[in-house]
Design a protein around this motif. Structure first.
Motif, PDB file in Angstrom:
ATOM      1  N   THR A 186       1.251  -1.796  -0.275  1.00  0.00           N
ATOM      2  CA  THR A 186      -0.339   0.410  -0.413  1.00  0.00           C
ATOM      3  C   THR A 186       0.899   1.371  -0.392  1.00  0.00           C
ATOM      4  O   THR A 186       1.821   1.263   0.596  1.00  0.00           O
ATOM      5  N   ARG A 187       0.789   1.563  -0.904  1.00  0.00           N
ATOM      6  CA  ARG A 187       2.344   2.898  -0.998  1.00  0.00           C
ATOM      7  C   ARG A 187       1.002   3.707  -1.718  1.00  0.00           C
ATOM      8  O   ARG A 187       0.141   4.058  -2.534  1.00  0.00           O
ATOM      9  N   LYS A 188       1.063   5.369  -0.709  1.00  0.00           N
ATOM     10  CA  LYS A 188       0.999   6.730  -0.763  1.00  0.00           C
ATOM     11  C   LYS A 188       2.054   7.707  -0.917  1.00  0.00           C
ATOM     12  O   LYS A 188       2.671   7.138  -0.154  1.00  0.00           O
ATOM     13  N   ALA A 189       1.819   9.172  -0.917  1.00  0.00           N
ATOM     14  CA  ALA A 189       2.906   9.549  -1.574  1.00  0.00           C
ATOM     15  C   ALA A 189       1.948  11.188  -1.261  1.00  0.00           C
ATOM     16  O   ALA A 189       0.844  11.588  -1.157  1.00  0.00           O
ATOM     17  N   TYR A 190       2.703  12.026  -0.124  1.00  0.00           N
ATOM     18  CA  TYR A 190       2.066  12.916   0.528  1.00  0.00           C
ATOM     19  C   TYR A 190       2.787  14.253  -0.024  1.00  0.00           C
ATOM     20  O   TYR A 190       4.054  14.500   0.455  1.00  0.00           O
ATOM     21  N   ARG A 191       2.031  15.266  -0.487  1.00  0.00           N
ATOM     22  CA  ARG A 191       3.039  16.931  -0.738  1.00  0.00           C
ATOM     23  C   ARG A 191       2.957  18.042  -0.387  1.00  0.00           C
ATOM     24  O   ARG A 191       1.453  17.842  -0.407  1.00  0.00           O
ATOM     25  N   ALA A 192       4.000  18.305   0.000  1.00  0.00           N
ATOM     26  CA  ALA A 192       3.423  19.597   0.919  1.00  0.00           C
ATOM     27  C   ALA A 192       4.860  20.556   1.294  1.00  0.00           C
ATOM     28  O   ALA A 192       5.590  19.123   0.923  1.00  0.00           O
ATOM     29  N   ALA A 193       5.129  21.324   1.956  1.00  0.00           N
ATOM     30  CA  ALA A 193       6.481  21.761   2.827  1.00  0.00           C
ATOM     31  C   ALA A 193       6.755  20.366   4.102  1.00  0.00           C
ATOM     32  O   ALA A 193       5.573  20.052   4.392  1.00  0.00           O
ATOM     33  N   ILE A 194       7.855  20.216   3.755  1.00  0.00           N
ATOM     34  CA  ILE A 194       8.130  18.687   5.246  1.00  0.00           C
ATOM     35  C   ILE A 194       9.676  19.709   5.240  1.00  0.00           C
ATOM     36  O   ILE A 194      10.252  19.842   4.991  1.00  0.00           O
ATOM     37  N   LEU A 195       9.648  18.899   6.930  1.00  0.00           N
ATOM     38  CA  LEU A 195      10.126  19.402   7.901  1.00  0.00           C
ATOM     39  C   LEU A 195      10.376  18.764   8.981  1.00  0.00           C
ATOM     40  O   LEU A 195       9.333  17.683   9.469  1.00  0.00           O
ATOM     41  N   HIS A 196      11.882  18.621   8.977  1.00  0.00           N
ATOM     42  CA  HIS A 196      12.314  17.643  10.364  1.00  0.00           C
ATOM     43  C   HIS A 196      13.869  17.722  11.154  1.00  0.00           C
ATOM     44  O   HIS A 196      14.263  18.149  10.269  1.00  0.00           O
ATOM     45  N   SER A 197      14.146  17.378  11.861  1.00  0.00           N
ATOM     46  CA  SER A 197      14.984  17.212  12.678  1.00  0.00           C
ATOM     47  C   SER A 197      15.918  16.183  12.205  1.00  0.00           C
ATOM     48  O   SER A 197      15.413  15.350  12.608  1.00  0.00           O
ATOM     49  N   ALA A 233      23.001  22.760  10.552  1.00  0.00           N
ATOM     50  CA  ALA A 233      22.897  21.646  10.640  1.00  0.00           C
ATOM     51  C   ALA A 233      21.644  20.626  11.424  1.00  0.00           C
ATOM     52  O   ALA A 233      22.091  19.240  10.920  1.00  0.00           O
ATOM     53  N   SER A 234      20.927  21.390  11.589  1.00  0.00           N
ATOM     54  CA  SER A 234      20.186  20.390  12.583  1.00  0.00           C
ATOM     55  C   SER A 234      19.143  19.879  11.872  1.00  0.00           C
ATOM     56  O   SER A 234      17.899  18.933  12.556  1.00  0.00           O
ATOM     57  N   TYR A 235      18.474  20.793  10.575  1.00  0.00           N
ATOM     58  CA  TYR A 235      17.473  20.036  10.656  1.00  0.00           C
ATOM     59  C   TYR A 235      17.037  19.494   8.439  1.00  0.00           C
ATOM     60  O   TYR A 235      18.531  20.738   7.909  1.00  0.00           O
ATOM     61  N   LYS A 237      15.868  24.112  17.557  1.00  0.00           N
ATOM     62  CA  LYS A 237      16.150  23.525  18.957  1.00  0.00           C
ATOM     63  C   LYS A 237      13.822  22.526  19.757  1.00  0.00           C
ATOM     64  O   LYS A 237      14.217  22.151  19.951  1.00  0.00           O
ATOM     65  N   SER A 238      13.587  23.955  19.611  1.00  0.00           N
ATOM     66  CA  SER A 238      11.779  23.487  19.922  1.00  0.00           C
ATOM     67  C   SER A 238      11.532  21.882  19.270  1.00  0.00           C
ATOM     68  O   SER A 238      11.527  21.007  19.903  1.00  0.00           O
ATOM     69  N   LEU A 239      11.511  22.576  18.256  1.00  0.00           N
ATOM     70  CA  LEU A 239      10.926  21.441  17.211  1.00  0.00           C
ATOM     71  C   LEU A 239      11.936  19.838  17.280  1.00  0.00           C
ATOM     72  O   LEU A 239      11.271  18.664  17.415  1.00  0.00           O
ATOM     73  N   TYR A 240      13.245  19.965  17.907  1.00  0.00           N
ATOM     74  CA  TYR A 240      14.213  19.096  17.767  1.00  0.00           C
ATOM     75  C   TYR A 240      13.519  18.246  19.296  1.00  0.00           C
ATOM     76  O   TYR A 240      13.190  17.490  19.152  1.00  0.00           O
ATOM     77  N   LEU A 241      12.935  18.890  19.993  1.00  0.00           N
ATOM     78  CA  LEU A 241      12.727  18.548  21.661  1.00  0.00           C
ATOM     79  C   LEU A 241      11.738  18.128  21.684  1.00  0.00           C
ATOM     80  O   LEU A 241      11.469  16.884  21.488  1.00  0.00           O
ATOM     81  N   ALA A 242      10.829  18.045  20.660  1.00  0.00           N
ATOM     82  CA  ALA A 242       9.353  18.058  19.999  1.00  0.00           C
ATOM     83  C   ALA A 242       9.565  16.593  19.057  1.00  0.00           C
ATOM     84  O   ALA A 242       8.347  15.712  19.523  1.00  0.00           O
ATOM     85  N   THR A 243      10.495  16.161  18.873  1.00  0.00           N
ATOM     86  CA  THR A 243       9.785  15.108  17.688  1.00  0.00           C
ATOM     87  C   THR A 243      11.237  13.979  17.397  1.00  0.00           C
ATOM     88  O   THR A 243      11.459  13.637  18.627  1.00  0.00           O
ATOM     89  N   LEU A 244      12.635  14.626  17.180  1.00  0.00           N
ATOM     90  CA  LEU A 244      13.928  14.185  17.532  1.00  0.00           C
ATOM     91  C   LEU A 244      14.666  13.506  18.923  1.00  0.00           C
ATOM     92  O   LEU A 244      15.074  12.311  19.265  1.00  0.00           O
TER      93      LEU A 244
END
Ligand code: GUN
Ligand code: ZN
Length: 434
Positions: free
Chosen positions: A4-15, A26-28, A354-361
Motif C-alpha cells: 500500500t504505497r501512498k505519497a504526501y506532497r507539502a512543505a516538509i520539515l524534520h530535525s 545542520a540540525s534540520y 531546538k524546539s522542533l528537536y525537543l518535540a520530535t527527535l
C-alpha cells in the motif's frame, strides 16, 4: 501482502540532529515542495517533489496539502492518563495539589468502565494535538494500563505506559504493596511489553511514595526483562526535595535514591528535574538517563524554571513533557510556547529548531526510539502530522508576513495548538482529521 504505497506532497520539515551539537543549520532538513512516500506503514522516501515524482509510478496516489507543513509526529515524554479529568486544578503547589486533587481523581480508575472511557478520551486528545508517541503514567490500578494499551493497540500506535507503584504516603484507597506492585507490573509486562508498537515502563510514582522494598523490586523488574522503560518524578518542587532528604537521610540526594535502587539507565526518564544540581545532571548523562522538561506544569504548579543550558552542557538527553494534569495543555506546540518563556526568564534563548528537536527527535532519543520515530527518515515508522497554516485567522495572516521557515516554525509554536494539527498519521494510517 499487497504493497500500500501512498505519497504526501507539502512543505516538509524534520530535525536530523540536536542544534546544540551541530549548530542550527545542520540540525534540520526542509523541503519547500516536498514529497513523503509511505509503504505499508513505513516511510520509504523523502525529498523534493520535483526529484522524487519522476521515480514513482504514474498511478501512485498523491495527497497534496496546500499551505501546510508536514513534520514528524510529536513525542510527549511525560503525561498522566488518570489526570485527564483534573487539568487546571486551582491554587496548590505539588504536594498539596497531589493530596487535594490528584489522588481523589486517580482513585476513580478502580472502575474498569471509567478507565476505558478516559483512555478513549485521552488517546483522542493526544492525536488531536499531534502526539503520536507518549510515555504515560497510569494510576495504581492495572486496569488503567490495560484500558490504555487496548485502545492504543487498535490504532497501532507506538506508546509506552506503566502502572504506578505507590505503597506509602498516599491514601489507603490508592496504595499497593511492594509485592502486589511487583506482581501486577510483571503481569502487565507479560501481556503488553513488545506487543506490536507497545512498550512497558516500570513506574514508581516518586521516591516519597515508595518504600525501600518497593524501589528494590522496581529495580529487580528492570533487570528481569530486556528494554523495559522506567519513569518517575525527580526534583520538581523544593518542599519535595527536602522531604526526600528526610525520608532517605542515608542517601547523598534525590537522584542518589534512584541510583541506589538501580533505576538509572538508557530507558529511564525522570520528569521535571527543575532543582537538579550539576553533579546530578552529570550522573544522569553518564548513565544514559533522560529528563522530561515540562514547562506548562512547572509554571502552573509554581515549581521553578528548568535549566536546559545546564542539561545541554552535560549532553543529557532531554525530551518534552506536557505532564497533564499538572501541565495545562496536551499540545506540544503550546508546551513549546511556554518552554520559550521559561528560557527567556533565565536570559536564554530557545531557537525554533531546538524546539522542533525537543518535540520530535530529542524525545525519540530520550526514549531510545530514534531508529523508529522522531524523524521522517526512510525506513522509520510513518508517524507524521500535517500542520495547517490557515488554522485560525490570526495564524493565517501572521504567516503571510513570514520570511523564512524559521519564522514560520516559531510562529506555529507561539500561536499554534490543537487547531493547527489538521491531520495526524500513525503507521501510515490517518488517525485524526480536524
Ligand atoms: N510527583 C509525584 N506525583 C506527581 C504527579 O502526579 N504529577 C507531578 N507533576 N508531579 C508528581
Ligand atoms: Zn508528572
Amino acid at each position: 501482502m499487497p504493497l500500500t504505497r501512498k505519497a504526501y506532497r507539502a512543505a516538509i520539515l524534520h530535525s536530523i540532529a540536536d542544534p546544540a551539537e551541530v549548530g542550527i543549520e545542520a540540525s534540520y532538513e526542509y523541503f519547500e515542495d516536498g514529497l513523503l512516500v509511505v509503504d505499508n506503514g513505513q516511510i520509504s522516501a523523502l525529498g523534493h517533489a520535483s526529484e522524487l515524482l519522476a521515480s514513482l509510478p504514474a498511478d501512485i496516489e498523491i495527497t497534496h496539502y496546500q499551505d501546510a507543513l508536514i513534520t514528524p509526529g510529536f513525542i510527549d515524554t511525560h503525561i498522566h492518563l488518570p489526570q485527564t479529568g483534573m487539568v487546571g486544578a486551582y491554587g496548590e503547589q505539588l504536594l498539596d495539589w497531589l493530596n487535594t486533587y490528584t489522588f481523589p481523581c486517580e482513585s476513580q480508575f478502580a472502575d474498569q468502565a471509567h478507565a476505558e472511557e478516559v483512555a478513549g478520551i485521552f488517546i483522542k486528545e493526544l492525536l488531536r494535538n499531534g502526539t503520536t508517541t507518549a510515555l504515560v503514567f497510569g494510576s495504581v490500578h492495572p486496569q488503567s494500563v490495560n484500558a490504555f494499551f487496548e485502545a492504543a493497540q487498535k490504532l497501532d500506535l507506538r506508546m509506552i505506559a506503566g502502572k504506578v507503584m505507590m505503597d506509602r504516603n498516599a491514601p489507603d484507597y490508592l496504595t499497593d504493596t511492594a509485592e502486589s506492585s511487583y506482581l501486577e507490573s510483571k503481569a502487565l509486562i507479560e501481556r503488553w511489553h513488545g506487543k506490536g508498537r507497545l512498550h512497558y515502563a516500570v513506574t514508581p510514582r516518586f521516591a516519597p511514595t515508595s518504600t525501600p522494598e518497593q524501589l528494590t523490586l522496581a529495580g529487580q523488574l528492570l533487570g528481569e526483562y530486556p528494554d523495559l522503560y522506567m519513569q518517575t518524578h525527580i526534583s520538581e518542587n523544593l518542599q519535595e526535595v527536602e522531604w526526600v532528604k528526610e525520608l532517605f537521610p542515608e542517601r547523598k540526594g534525590y537522584l542518589d535514591v534512584y541510583d541506589h535502587y538501580q533505576l538509572l539507565g538508557e530507558r529511564s526518564v525522570f520528569a521535571h528535574g527543575v532543582h537538579l544540581c550539576d553533579d546530578e545532571c552529570a550522573r544522569l548523562a553518564q548513565t544514559g538517563s533522560a529528563v522530561a522538561f515540562c514547562p506548562t506544569s512547572n509554571l502552573f504548579l509554581g515549581s521553578g524554571l528548568f535549566n536546559l543550558p545546564m542539561a545541554e552542557k552535560h549532553k543529557l538527553n532531554v525530551g518534552l513533557g506536557t505532564d497533564v494534569g499538572g501541565g495545562t495543555s496536551f499540545s506540544l506546540l503550546q508546551t513549546l510556547n511556554e518552554a520559550y518563556k521559561v528560557m527567556q526568564l533565565q536570559g536564554a534563548r530557545l531557537s525554533p529548531f531546538k524546539s522542533l528537536y525537543l518535540a520530535t527527535l530529542g524525545g525519540a532519543r530520550a526514549l531510545r526510539l530514534e531508529e523508529r520515530i522522531g524523524t521522517l527518515q526512510p525506513s522509520t515508522d510513518a508517524d507524521f502530522l500535517v500542520l495547517d497554516y490557515n488554522a485560525t485567522p490570526l495564524l493565517s495572516y501572521r504567516l503571510k508576513q513570514s520570511k523564512s521557515i524559521a519564522e514560520t516554525l516559531f510562529v506555529l509554536m507561539t500561536l499554534g495548538d490543537d487547531r493547527t494539527v489538521a491531520q495526524t498519521y500513525a503507521a501510515g494510517n490517518l488517525v485524526h482529521q480536524r
